[in-house]
Design a protein around this motif. Structure first.
Motif, PDB file in Angstrom:
ATOM      1  N   GLU A 145     -48.204  -9.314  -6.439  1.00 31.91           N
ATOM      2  CA  GLU A 145     -47.034 -10.047  -6.195  1.00 31.91           C
ATOM      3  C   GLU A 145     -47.091 -11.045  -4.749  1.00 31.91           C
ATOM      4  N   ALA A 146     -48.350 -11.052  -4.105  1.00 30.86           N
ATOM      5  CA  ALA A 146     -48.261 -11.881  -3.052  1.00 30.86           C
ATOM      6  C   ALA A 146     -48.058 -13.287  -3.419  1.00 30.86           C
ATOM      7  N   LYS A 147     -47.330 -13.948  -2.310  1.00 33.74           N
ATOM      8  CA  LYS A 147     -47.011 -15.315  -2.433  1.00 33.74           C
ATOM      9  C   LYS A 147     -47.614 -16.208  -1.393  1.00 33.74           C
ATOM     10  N   ASN A 148     -47.916 -17.483  -1.867  1.00 33.93           N
ATOM     11  CA  ASN A 148     -48.496 -18.403  -0.595  1.00 33.93           C
ATOM     12  C   ASN A 148     -47.646 -19.177   0.158  1.00 33.93           C
ATOM     13  N   LEU A 149     -48.032 -20.198   0.992  1.00 33.54           N
ATOM     14  CA  LEU A 149     -46.960 -20.705   1.562  1.00 33.54           C
ATOM     15  C   LEU A 149     -46.129 -21.472   0.766  1.00 33.54           C
ATOM     16  N   GLU A 150     -46.433 -21.862  -0.601  1.00 34.90           N
ATOM     17  CA  GLU A 150     -45.475 -22.693  -1.355  1.00 34.90           C
ATOM     18  C   GLU A 150     -44.603 -21.680  -2.221  1.00 34.90           C
ATOM     19  N   ASN A 151     -44.573 -20.463  -1.737  1.00 32.76           N
ATOM     20  CA  ASN A 151     -43.575 -19.298  -2.147  1.00 32.76           C
ATOM     21  C   ASN A 151     -44.172 -19.485  -3.772  1.00 32.76           C
ATOM     22  N   LYS A 152     -45.407 -19.268  -3.994  1.00 25.63           N
ATOM     23  CA  LYS A 152     -45.850 -19.071  -5.386  1.00 25.63           C
ATOM     24  C   LYS A 152     -46.783 -17.965  -5.548  1.00 25.63           C
ATOM     25  N   THR A 153     -46.842 -17.329  -6.609  1.00 31.18           N
ATOM     26  CA  THR A 153     -47.660 -16.145  -6.817  1.00 31.18           C
ATOM     27  C   THR A 153     -48.943 -16.476  -7.885  1.00 31.18           C
ATOM     28  N   ALA A 154     -49.981 -15.686  -7.995  1.00 36.26           N
ATOM     29  CA  ALA A 154     -51.124 -16.166  -8.891  1.00 36.26           C
ATOM     30  C   ALA A 154     -50.526 -16.598  -9.920  1.00 36.26           C
ATOM     31  N   LEU A 155     -49.677 -15.910 -10.635  1.00 36.60           N
ATOM     32  CA  LEU A 155     -49.029 -16.108 -11.962  1.00 36.60           C
ATOM     33  C   LEU A 155     -48.495 -17.548 -12.024  1.00 36.60           C
ATOM     34  N   ASP A 156     -47.690 -17.973 -10.927  1.00 39.13           N
ATOM     35  CA  ASP A 156     -47.265 -19.228 -10.845  1.00 39.13           C
ATOM     36  C   ASP A 156     -48.209 -20.527 -11.150  1.00 39.13           C
ATOM     37  N   ILE A 157     -49.334 -20.348 -10.493  1.00 38.23           N
ATOM     38  CA  ILE A 157     -50.467 -21.406 -10.263  1.00 38.23           C
ATOM     39  C   ILE A 157     -51.810 -21.170 -11.373  1.00 38.23           C
ATOM     40  N   ALA A 158     -51.485 -20.190 -12.270  1.00 35.99           N
ATOM     41  CA  ALA A 158     -52.712 -19.953 -13.259  1.00 35.99           C
ATOM     42  C   ALA A 158     -53.070 -21.497 -13.872  1.00 35.99           C
ATOM     43  N   SER A 159     -54.430 -21.634 -13.991  1.00 33.74           N
ATOM     44  CA  SER A 159     -54.767 -22.630 -14.284  1.00 33.74           C
ATOM     45  C   SER A 159     -54.919 -22.848 -15.819  1.00 33.74           C
ATOM     46  N   THR A 160     -54.833 -22.060 -16.549  1.00 32.60           N
ATOM     47  CA  THR A 160     -54.929 -22.052 -18.038  1.00 32.60           C
ATOM     48  C   THR A 160     -54.217 -21.056 -18.633  1.00 32.60           C
ATOM     49  N   PRO A 161     -53.727 -21.253 -19.931  1.00 31.48           N
ATOM     50  CA  PRO A 161     -52.815 -20.193 -20.709  1.00 31.48           C
ATOM     51  C   PRO A 161     -53.715 -18.666 -20.738  1.00 31.48           C
ATOM     52  N   LYS A 162     -55.105 -18.948 -20.747  1.00 36.26           N
ATOM     53  CA  LYS A 162     -55.861 -17.583 -20.967  1.00 36.26           C
ATOM     54  C   LYS A 162     -55.642 -17.010 -19.532  1.00 36.26           C
ATOM     55  N   ILE A 163     -55.902 -17.696 -18.389  1.00 34.42           N
ATOM     56  CA  ILE A 163     -55.944 -17.036 -17.038  1.00 34.42           C
ATOM     57  C   ILE A 163     -54.380 -16.349 -16.855  1.00 34.42           C
ATOM     58  N   LYS A 164     -53.490 -16.924 -17.455  1.00 34.58           N
ATOM     59  CA  LYS A 164     -52.106 -16.515 -17.379  1.00 34.58           C
ATOM     60  C   LYS A 164     -51.765 -15.272 -18.151  1.00 34.58           C
ATOM     61  N   SER A 165     -52.245 -15.225 -19.287  1.00 37.89           N
ATOM     62  CA  SER A 165     -52.437 -14.288 -20.270  1.00 37.89           C
ATOM     63  C   SER A 165     -52.906 -12.839 -19.633  1.00 37.89           C
ATOM     64  N   ILE A 166     -53.969 -13.155 -19.014  1.00 40.21           N
ATOM     65  CA  ILE A 166     -54.858 -12.079 -18.182  1.00 40.21           C
ATOM     66  C   ILE A 166     -53.919 -11.408 -17.201  1.00 40.21           C
ATOM     67  N   LEU A 167     -53.329 -12.392 -16.152  1.00 39.09           N
ATOM     68  CA  LEU A 167     -52.424 -11.710 -15.136  1.00 39.09           C
ATOM     69  C   LEU A 167     -51.195 -11.112 -15.676  1.00 39.09           C
ATOM     70  N   LEU A 168     -50.583 -11.462 -16.907  1.00 39.90           N
ATOM     71  CA  LEU A 168     -49.472 -10.903 -17.393  1.00 39.90           C
ATOM     72  C   LEU A 168     -49.715  -9.411 -17.952  1.00 39.90           C
ATOM     73  N   ARG A 169     -50.978  -9.409 -18.666  1.00 39.24           N
ATOM     74  CA  ARG A 169     -51.376  -8.040 -18.958  1.00 39.24           C
ATOM     75  C   ARG A 169     -51.827  -7.004 -18.094  1.00 39.24           C
ATOM     76  N   ALA A 170     -52.073  -7.562 -16.815  1.00 38.19           N
ATOM     77  CA  ALA A 170     -52.381  -6.912 -15.608  1.00 38.19           C
ATOM     78  C   ALA A 170     -51.115  -6.391 -14.839  1.00 38.19           C
ATOM     79  N   GLY A 171     -49.967  -7.136 -15.380  1.00 39.60           N
ATOM     80  CA  GLY A 171     -48.648  -6.681 -14.516  1.00 39.60           C
ATOM     81  C   GLY A 171     -48.469  -7.627 -13.402  1.00 39.60           C
ATOM     82  N   ALA A 172     -48.845  -9.002 -13.448  1.00 39.69           N
ATOM     83  CA  ALA A 172     -48.531  -9.845 -12.494  1.00 39.69           C
ATOM     84  C   ALA A 172     -47.285 -10.389 -12.570  1.00 39.69           C
ATOM     85  N   LYS A 173     -46.461 -10.985 -11.808  1.00 34.29           N
ATOM     86  CA  LYS A 173     -45.070 -11.373 -11.857  1.00 34.29           C
ATOM     87  C   LYS A 173     -45.132 -12.879 -11.170  1.00 34.29           C
ATOM     88  N   SER A 174     -43.998 -13.620 -11.701  1.00 32.11           N
ATOM     89  CA  SER A 174     -43.735 -14.790 -10.995  1.00 32.11           C
ATOM     90  C   SER A 174     -43.159 -14.917  -9.866  1.00 32.11           C
TER      91      SER A 174
END
Length: 443
Positions: free
Chosen positions: A219-248
């Motif tokens: 759930e950590a946010k960077n200085l742009e107020n974005k989590t890792a899920l928000d800046i995921a580079s590909t749909p595959k990366i986003k899917s992995i994060l979602l399955r792991a419980g990451a949030k926007s």
């Protein structure tokens, strides 16, 4: 520097390039102050820099014995001798170099890079493991961009280096290892990005999958107020994060700021917690150990008195003897029902049990408060819980059968459940206090 000085300096440089120790002392004989004059220059290419670049270990060791300060000096390009040795692939030299002085791993050169950072950058896993072994605290060092060695490994696509770093954090057994692991894994760079953010920007999911099994904060946010899920580079990366419980970022509440926490109203229980922490922090290690020993002795003594109360208990033979005295069924039943019960009167037993329980639970509360970290506190709490359960059963077992529910059973319930509520609060409060402190460190 005069003509003779320049001449001696060039000869010294030639000795370093050749690794010629005899020539080194010949130059010193001609100019005894040459090493001192070089040391006075803030940024300079010392003979140790030259020897490190060439891999002349014996010459470098001799120079270090004569002028240990050379090992920490930076040249005009911002590199120390160990940096130059690594840049020139002098792996054996570097390994021996840190054996001489392990703190050389932490020398910060240009842009704050240490030897550990450089090894992480180029993927030199053997040296990386060596550095962590001889100088564990080097993992704490960050560059001018606030990047850890893990940030650098991910940004430079050095997966094996990342494996070494994560593996070391997970297997580190030194004091404070849990806090160190959580702190490094969730460290932010100057853009507020944790290593999870950086790995989410990568196309390859390898590094991200490695981090999912660690204690990283999703759930950590960077200085742009974005989590890792928000800046995921590909749909595959986003899917992995979602399955792991990451949030926007929309699903994650903002961490409380220090100003907000200072301005918020303090509850009575919070004030008590702070006072307890202050008392604990003001104690020396010796005083804390004394408190732990005294509390443990009292708890043990109180437990033993619950097993063998004053005056003892009715023996199992009481039922047999009573058959010779009377044939009344009620008398027999009453006597047999008192087997194993305290012989104290109801009033005396109530006084004894209340005093005993107060002493017992105060002692185990003291033990928990005196425990340092939250993790240790949780472990001790679980041990005290089962210990207290045995104590409770013992007290109930010796409770006189004729004791009334109003004067004995109800106080038992209150005294048994009440302390556990207090103990649970102590553990929970310490956990919350540590979590808030970590949130402030990350923000």
């Amino acid at each position: 520097m005069n003509t003779n000085g320049i001449y001696c300096f060039n000869r010294l440089k030639g000795a370093a390039e050749a690794g010629d120790i005899d020539l080194l002392y010949t130059v010193i004989q001609d100019d005894p102050y040459i090493l001192e004059r070089i040391d006075l220059i803030p940024f300079v290419e010392t003979p140790l820099h030259t020897a490190a670049s060439m891999g002349h270990l014996q010459f470098a060791t001799e120079i270090m014995n004569l002028k240990p300060s050379y090992a920490w000096k930076l040249n005009q390009q911002g590199f120390s001798p160990i940096h130059l040795a690594m840049q020139n692939g002098q792996k054996s030299f570097v390994s021996q170099f840190v054996n001489i002085n392990k703190e050389l791993v932490r020398v910060q050169g240009r842009e704050g890079l240490t030897a550990l950072h450089f090894a992480s950058q180029i993927g030199e896993v053997d040296l990386l493991a060596k550095f962590l072994l001889v100088c564990p605290n080097s993992i704490r060092d960050v560059t001018v961009r606030c990047e850890t060695a893990l940030h650098i490994a991910i940004k430079n696509e050095q997966y094996e280096a990342l494996q070494v770093l994560v593996g070391w954090l997970e297997t580190n057994k030194q004091r404070g290892a849990v806090e160190l692991e959580n702190g490094i894994l969730n460290k932010r760079d100057d853009a507020g990005n944790t290593i999870l953010h950086v790995s989410a920007l990568s196309i390859e999911p390898q590094k991200l999958l490695l981090l999912l099994s660690t204690g990283i904060n999703f759930e950590a946010k960077n200085l742009e107020n974005k989590t890792a899920l928000d800046i995921a580079s590909t749909p595959k990366i986003k899917s992995i994060l979602l399955r792991a419980g990451a949030k926007s970022s929309m699903e994650v509440a903002d961490a409380p700021t220090l100003a907000h926490m200072l301005r918020s109203k303090k509850t009575t229980m919070y004030k008590l917690l702070i006072q307890t922490i202050r008392i604990r922090s003001d104690m020396t290690e010796e005083q804390r150990n004394i408190w732990l020993i005294v509390a443990a002795l009292i708890a043990t003594t109180m437990y033993e008195s619950a097993l063998t109360p004053p005056g003892g208990v009715y023996p199992s033979s009481a039922g047999d003897n009573s058959l010779n005295i009377t044939s009344s069924n009620s008398t027999i039943s009453s006597t047999q029902g008192n087997v194993g019960k305290s012989v104290l009167s109801e009033a005396i037993f109530c006084l004894f049990s209340v005093s005993n329980m107060l002493s017992f639970y105060t002692s185990i509360t003291t033990i928990i408060i005196m425990t340092s970290s939250v993790m240790q506190c949780m472990v001790v709490y679980m041990l005290m819980y089962w210990f207290s359960l045995c104590y409770m059963i013992s007290m109930l077992k010796i409770s006189p059968a004729y004791a009334s529910a109003i004067f004995v059973k109800i106080p038992f319930v209150v005294l048994i459940t009440g302390p556990f509520v207090c103990l649970t609060f102590v553990v929970y409060s310490k956990l919350q206090h540590e979590r808030n402190a970590k949130k402030l460190d990350r923000s």
